[in-house]
Motif scaffolding. Structure first.
Motif, PDB file in Angstrom:
ATOM      1  N   TRP A  92      12.556  -0.564   2.254  1.00  0.00           N
ATOM      2  CA  TRP A  92      13.874  -0.751   1.642  1.00  0.00           C
ATOM      3  C   TRP A  92      14.817   0.270   2.263  1.00  0.00           C
ATOM      4  O   TRP A  92      14.485   1.467   2.357  1.00  0.00           O
ATOM      5  N   ALA A  93      15.981  -0.181   2.704  1.00  0.00           N
ATOM      6  CA  ALA A  93      16.951   0.728   3.314  1.00  0.00           C
ATOM      7  C   ALA A  93      18.356   0.247   3.022  1.00  0.00           C
ATOM      8  O   ALA A  93      18.626  -0.955   2.988  1.00  0.00           O
ATOM      9  N   ALA A  94      19.271   1.204   2.821  1.00  0.00           N
ATOM     10  CA  ALA A  94      20.680   0.883   2.578  1.00  0.00           C
ATOM     11  C   ALA A  94      21.522   2.042   3.082  1.00  0.00           C
ATOM     12  O   ALA A  94      21.240   3.205   2.771  1.00  0.00           O
TER      13      ALA A  94
ATOM     14  N   ARG B 210       7.437   7.184   0.911  1.00  0.00           N
ATOM     15  CA  ARG B 210       8.053   8.032   1.925  1.00  0.00           C
ATOM     16  C   ARG B 210       9.546   7.734   1.879  1.00  0.00           C
ATOM     17  O   ARG B 210       9.950   6.590   2.073  1.00  0.00           O
ATOM     18  N   ALA B 211      10.345   8.734   1.592  1.00  0.00           N
ATOM     19  CA  ALA B 211      11.781   8.536   1.452  1.00  0.00           C
ATOM     20  C   ALA B 211      12.534   9.412   2.440  1.00  0.00           C
ATOM     21  O   ALA B 211      12.176  10.578   2.653  1.00  0.00           O
ATOM     22  N   VAL B 212      13.574   8.836   3.040  1.00  0.00           N
ATOM     23  CA  VAL B 212      14.459   9.562   3.965  1.00  0.00           C
ATOM     24  C   VAL B 212      15.886   9.345   3.489  1.00  0.00           C
ATOM     25  O   VAL B 212      16.314   8.193   3.316  1.00  0.00           O
ATOM     26  N   VAL B 213      16.621  10.438   3.256  1.00  0.00           N
ATOM     27  CA  VAL B 213      17.987  10.332   2.753  1.00  0.00           C
ATOM     28  C   VAL B 213      18.896  11.231   3.585  1.00  0.00           C
ATOM     29  O   VAL B 213      18.608  12.421   3.761  1.00  0.00           O
ATOM     30  N   THR B 214      19.990  10.665   4.107  1.00  0.00           N
ATOM     31  CA  THR B 214      20.988  11.479   4.799  1.00  0.00           C
ATOM     32  C   THR B 214      22.120  11.789   3.828  1.00  0.00           C
ATOM     33  O   THR B 214      22.595  10.918   3.103  1.00  0.00           O
TER      34      THR B 214
ATOM     35  N   VAL C 281       9.584  13.330   0.613  1.00  0.00           N
ATOM     36  CA  VAL C 281      11.021  13.077   0.706  1.00  0.00           C
ATOM     37  C   VAL C 281      11.610  13.966   1.792  1.00  0.00           C
ATOM     38  O   VAL C 281      11.381  15.188   1.802  1.00  0.00           O
ATOM     39  N   THR C 282      12.348  13.358   2.718  1.00  0.00           N
ATOM     40  CA  THR C 282      13.016  14.092   3.794  1.00  0.00           C
ATOM     41  C   THR C 282      14.522  13.999   3.596  1.00  0.00           C
ATOM     42  O   THR C 282      15.086  12.894   3.539  1.00  0.00           O
ATOM     43  N   TRP C 283      15.168  15.161   3.460  1.00  0.00           N
ATOM     44  CA  TRP C 283      16.630  15.221   3.364  1.00  0.00           C
ATOM     45  C   TRP C 283      17.196  15.619   4.719  1.00  0.00           C
ATOM     46  O   TRP C 283      16.733  16.564   5.342  1.00  0.00           O
TER      47      TRP C 283
ATOM     48  N   PRO D 249       0.809  -1.221   0.000  1.00  0.00           N
ATOM     49  CA  PRO D 249       0.000   0.000   0.000  1.00  0.00           C
ATOM     50  C   PRO D 249       0.844   1.274   0.000  1.00  0.00           C
ATOM     51  O   PRO D 249       0.377   2.323  -0.433  1.00  0.00           O
ATOM     52  N   TRP D 250       2.068   1.189   0.512  1.00  0.00           N
ATOM     53  CA  TRP D 250       3.009   2.294   0.423  1.00  0.00           C
ATOM     54  C   TRP D 250       4.415   1.758   0.617  1.00  0.00           C
ATOM     55  O   TRP D 250       4.600   0.605   1.034  1.00  0.00           O
ATOM     56  N   VAL D 251       5.397   2.573   0.291  1.00  0.00           N
ATOM     57  CA  VAL D 251       6.784   2.129   0.296  1.00  0.00           C
ATOM     58  C   VAL D 251       7.625   3.124   1.085  1.00  0.00           C
ATOM     59  O   VAL D 251       7.488   4.346   0.912  1.00  0.00           O
ATOM     60  N   LEU D 252       8.482   2.597   1.952  1.00  0.00           N
ATOM     61  CA  LEU D 252       9.444   3.416   2.680  1.00  0.00           C
ATOM     62  C   LEU D 252      10.835   3.146   2.121  1.00  0.00           C
ATOM     63  O   LEU D 252      11.290   1.995   2.098  1.00  0.00           O
ATOM     64  N   LEU D 253      11.509   4.200   1.660  1.00  0.00           N
ATOM     65  CA  LEU D 253      12.885   4.120   1.194  1.00  0.00           C
ATOM     66  C   LEU D 253      13.756   4.935   2.136  1.00  0.00           C
ATOM     67  O   LEU D 253      13.419   6.077   2.461  1.00  0.00           O
ATOM     68  N   ALA D 254      14.853   4.363   2.589  1.00  0.00           N
ATOM     69  CA  ALA D 254      15.726   5.073   3.523  1.00  0.00           C
ATOM     70  C   ALA D 254      17.172   4.741   3.199  1.00  0.00           C
ATOM     71  O   ALA D 254      17.502   3.602   2.869  1.00  0.00           O
ATOM     72  N   GLY D 255      18.049   5.741   3.304  1.00  0.00           N
ATOM     73  CA  GLY D 255      19.448   5.464   3.047  1.00  0.00           C
ATOM     74  C   GLY D 255      20.298   6.710   3.099  1.00  0.00           C
ATOM     75  O   GLY D 255      19.802   7.825   3.287  1.00  0.00           O
ATOM     76  N   ASP D 256      21.597   6.500   2.941  1.00  0.00           N
ATOM     77  CA  ASP D 256      22.530   7.618   2.853  1.00  0.00           C
ATOM     78  C   ASP D 256      22.866   7.859   1.384  1.00  0.00           C
ATOM     79  O   ASP D 256      22.196   7.332   0.489  1.00  0.00           O
ATOM     80  N   GLU D 257      23.918   8.633   1.107  1.00  0.00           N
ATOM     81  CA  GLU D 257      24.195   8.983  -0.285  1.00  0.00           C
ATOM     82  C   GLU D 257      24.565   7.773  -1.129  1.00  0.00           C
ATOM     83  O   GLU D 257      24.372   7.784  -2.350  1.00  0.00           O
ATOM     84  N   THR D 258      25.081   6.696  -0.514  1.00  0.00           N
ATOM     85  CA  THR D 258      25.394   5.505  -1.296  1.00  0.00           C
ATOM     86  C   THR D 258      24.128   4.822  -1.810  1.00  0.00           C
ATOM     87  O   THR D 258      24.191   4.030  -2.757  1.00  0.00           O
TER      88      THR D 258
END
Length: 578
Positions: free
Chosen positions: A228-230, A176-180, A198-200, A148-157
Motif C-alpha cells: 500500500w502506498a500513497a 515494513r513502513a516508509v514515510v517521508t 518503520v523508516t522515517w 505474509p507481510w505488509v509494506l506501507l509507504a507514503g508521505d505526510e498525506t
C-alpha cells in the motif's frame, strides 16, 4: 485490470459539527466532528444507515464552496446514493477517516497544515460548532488475509491511513513502513509491534527519489507482500515498479494511489500533435522498450519495428512532451512523463484506452454532424457496440468503467418490480453488480446474457464462486434488467435490445445513466460532445428513454434516481397491468 476484494457502502450525505481541534504535530491538525447524522437518521422520508468505515484507507469527500455558500453546492440524497448537480463554486476534497467512535458518534479527520486549498484553509480556521458536510466512503478495500507481510509507504498525506493501519491491524502480519516527512517535527507516534519496522525519511514534499530509495532499502521478509502506498503521483512510479519487479506483488496485492500532484509548467493539456505522438509511441511500445534503460536509436528502432529516420521524427516530438530524453552519450531514455507511462496503466488510458479512442474519433466529427454515421463508426468501420461485442479487451474496459455501479444498486431489490421474480436475466457492462445484489437480497436466480466476447470479459471479472449462469441468447424470464447496457449502443442498437427484452419477459428495469454527473461541471460539455461523436446523438434524456421503450412495446411504470446521474426506469409490456 486489478482485482481487489471490496466492501460496498451506501452513499450518504452527512452534516456534522466540529467538536474539537488539536494539533497532532506542527504539520498536522486533527479535527473531531460529531452529530446525529453519524448514526442512522432520516432525510426526506428515507431511512439512512449510520456511518461506517471498516478499512484503514477509506475516503470520504468533504464538500466546500469557493464563495462560502456550502449548502448551495451540496448533492441531493436519493435512494441508495447521491446526485450531484452542476455547481461552479463546489470544491470537494477526499480525506481518510482517522478514527470513528460509533458510541460517541465522533469522527477524527487529519489535515496537513500547509497550502491554500479549500480543506487546508477550512482546517486552519475551524472552531467548535463549525459545520462540515461530507459523503462516503463509497467502498472499502479488503487487505488479503493471507498476506505474509505488509509494506506501507507514503508521505505526510498518507500518515492518517498509515497510523490507522497500525492501530487496527487488518491482518496479523509484520509491517515494513516508509514515510517521508518535511522535517523531524512531522513524525508521529505509531502503534508498532516488535516485529514491525518503520523508516522515517526527511525530504521535501514531492521529492521524486526519496521515497523510492527508502522503499528499495527495505529488507523484505519472506513471501509476497501486500503493498500500500500513497504520496505525490510521480514519486510513486518507482515504488510501483519495485513492488511488481522486486517484491513480486501482483496488482491484486497492490494499492498504490497518487494523493496529490506536484504542478509543473503551465498545467495546460497536451497539444493535439503531442497527444497523437504519445498515443503512437504507446502503440509501438516505445516506453516499454525503454523501461529497462536507455538504448541507442538504431536499437530502439529495431525493437519497435520502425525505420530509424521515421522514428527520429517521432522521438523529437516525444522529447518535447517529456516522454523521452537523451543521456550524455546520445542514447534515448525515458523522461518524467515516459516513466509514468511505463509504470502506471491509468496514465496510459489517457492515450490508448476506450476514452482515448473516443477522442481520436473526433477527427470524423464534421462528417458525423452533417450525416447519419457516428464519428466512431466512421473512424473504426463499426459502431462501438459492434466493436465491444467482438473484442473482449474493449468490453472489459466498459466493465471496469461500470464498477462504481455496485455502490448505487444496493436498494434495487426493494423495488416492487421484483416481487415474485425468480428467474431474472441481466445484460450490460454492470451486469455483475446488479446480478450480485438481486441474487443476494431478492433470492433470484440470475443469468447474465451477452455476446460471446462480452461474456468472456464478464466471466473474468466474476467473483470466486459466482452463482450466476451465463448465456449468449435470451430465454424466458420473470423479469429482465440492463446494467449500463444502452450507454455504448446507438439508438437503433438500443431499440433492438429493448425489443429483445420485450420477448424475454413481461417486466424490465433499465439501470442506465439518465443525466450527466454534475460533480465535474467542466466535463459536462466535453462528455456531451464525446457522446455525440460516439453514438451519433446528443446524450439521452429520460424522455428519450421513454420514447425508445415505447417504440419497443414497453410502458414506463416508474422512474427512480440512484445517484451520480444513474437511475432506473421500470417497464411493463404495453397493454399489461403495472
Amino acid at each position: 485490470m486489478s482485482h481487489h476484494d471490496v466492501t460496498v457502502h451506501p452513499l450518504v450525505l452527512r452534516r456534522t459539527e466540529v467538536a474539537r481541534v488539536a494539533d497532532v504535530t506542527p504539520r498536522m491538525r486533527r479535527i473531531t466532528v460529531t452529530g446525529p447524522q453519524l448514526g442512522p437518521f432520516e432525510r426526506d422520508g428515507m431511512s439512512l444507515p449510520g456511518f461506517a468505515s471498516p478499512a484503514f484507507d477509506d475516503h470520504v469527500k468533504l464538500v466546500f464552496a469557493s464563495d462560502g455558500d456550502v449548502r448551495a453546492v451540496l448533492p441531493r440524497q436519493v435512494e441508495g446514493g447521491i446526485e450531484w448537480a452542476p455547481a461552479a463554486t463546489r470544491q470537494g476534497r477526499d480525506f481518510t477517516p482517522r478514527r470513528f467512535d460509533p458510541e460517541a458518534l465522533e469522527l477524527d479527520l487529519d489535515f496537513v497544515r500547509h497550502g491554500d486549498g479549500p480543506a487546508a484553509v477550512w482546517a486552519r480556521h475551524a472552531r467548535p460548532g463549525d459545520e462540515l458536510w461530507f459523503a462516503g466512503p463509497k467502498a472499502s478495500t479488503v487487505v488479503p488475509p493471507d498476506s505474509p507481510w505488509v509494506l506501507l509507504a507514503g508521505d505526510e498525506t498518507a500518515l492518517p491511513a498509515i497510523g490507522r493501519y497500525f492501530e487496527e491491524r487488518p491482518v496479523d502480519a509484520p509491517v515494513r513502513a516508509v514515510v517521508t516527512v518535511p522535517g523531524p517535527a512531522a513524525r508521529q507516534d505509531l502503534a508498532v509491534r516488535p516485529e514491525d519496522r518503520v523508516t522515517w525519511v526527511v525530504a521535501e514534499p514531492g521529492d521524486p527519489a526519496a521515497l523510492a530509495a527508502a522503499v528499495a532499502a527495505v529488507e523484505p521478509p519472506d513471501g509476497v507482500p501486500y503493498v500500500w502506498a500513497a504520496a505525490e503521483s510521480r514519486s510513486l512510479l518507482p515504488v510501483r515498479r519495485h513492488a511488481a519487479r522486486v517484491l513480486g506483488a501482483p496488482k491484486s496485492r497492490q494499492n498504490i494511489t497518487g494523493y496529490w500532484h506536484l504542478r509543473s509548467g503551465t498545467g495546460a493539456p497536451p497539444a493535439p500533435v503531442a497527444w497523437f505522438a504519445v498515443r503512437a509511441a504507446l502503440r509501438l511500445g516505445v516506453p516499454d522498450a525503454l523501461a529497462a534503460g536507455p538504448l541507442d536509436r538504431d536499437v530502439l528502432a529495431r525493437r519497435v519495428g520502425v525505420e530509424p529516420a521515421r522514428l527520429a521524427v517521432l522521438l523529437d516530438a516525444l522529447v518535447t512532451a517529456e516522454v523521452v530524453a537523451h543521456d550524455a552519450s546520445g542514447r534515448v531514455g525515458l523522461g518524467p512523463a515516459g516513466e509514468e507511462l511505463a509504470e502506471d496503466e491509468h496514465a496510459r488510458e489517457r492515450y490508448t484506452g476506450l476514452h482515448a479512442d473516443r477522442i481520436a474519433a473526433l477527427a470524423e466529427l464534421p462528417a458525423a454532424l452533417t450525416g447519419t454515421t457516428p464519428a466512431w463508426q466512421a473512424a473504426h468501420g463499426r459502431t462501438l457496440r459492434e466493436t465491444a461485442a467482438r473484442d473482449t479487451a474493449r468490453y472489459a474496459e466498459l466493465v471496469e468503467d461500470a464498477e462504481g455501479l455496485a455502490q448505487l444498486v444496493t436498494g434495487l431489490p426493494r423495488h416492487p418490480v421484483w416481487a415474485g421474480a425468480r428467474r431474472v436475466g441481466v445484460t450490460g457492462p454492470g451486469a455483475l453488480s446488479v446480478a450480485d445484489v438481486l441474487h443476494g437480497h431478492a433470492a433470484a436466480d440470475v443469468t447474465v446474457v451477452e455476446a460471446p466476447a462480452a461474456l468472456a470479459a464478464l466471466r473474468t471479472q466474476a467473483r470466486p464462486g459466482c452463482p450466476h449462469a451465463f448465456a449468449e441468447d435470451w430465454g424466458a424470464y420473470d423479469a429482465v434488467a440492463t446494467a449500463l447496457a444502452l450507454g455504448h449502443r446507438t439508438d437503433d442498437e438500443a431499440a433492438a435490445l429493448l425489443r429483445a427484452l420485450r420477448t424475454a419477459a413481461p417486466v424490465a428495469v433499465l439501470v442506465e445513466r439518465l443525466a450527466p454527473d454534475g460533480l465535474s461541471p467542466a466535463a459536462l460539455s466535453e462528455g456531451a460532445l464525446l457522446h455525440l461523436a460516439t453514438l451519433g446523438t446528443p446524450p439521452r434524456t429520460p424522455d428519450r428513454f421513454t420514447h425508445l421503450a415505447a417504440a419497443a412495446g414497453w410502458t414506463v411504470t416508474g422512474r427512480r434516481k440512484l445517484g451520480w446521474g444513474v437511475g432506473c426506469v421500470e417497464l411493463a409490456a404495453a397493454g399489461t397491468a403495472p
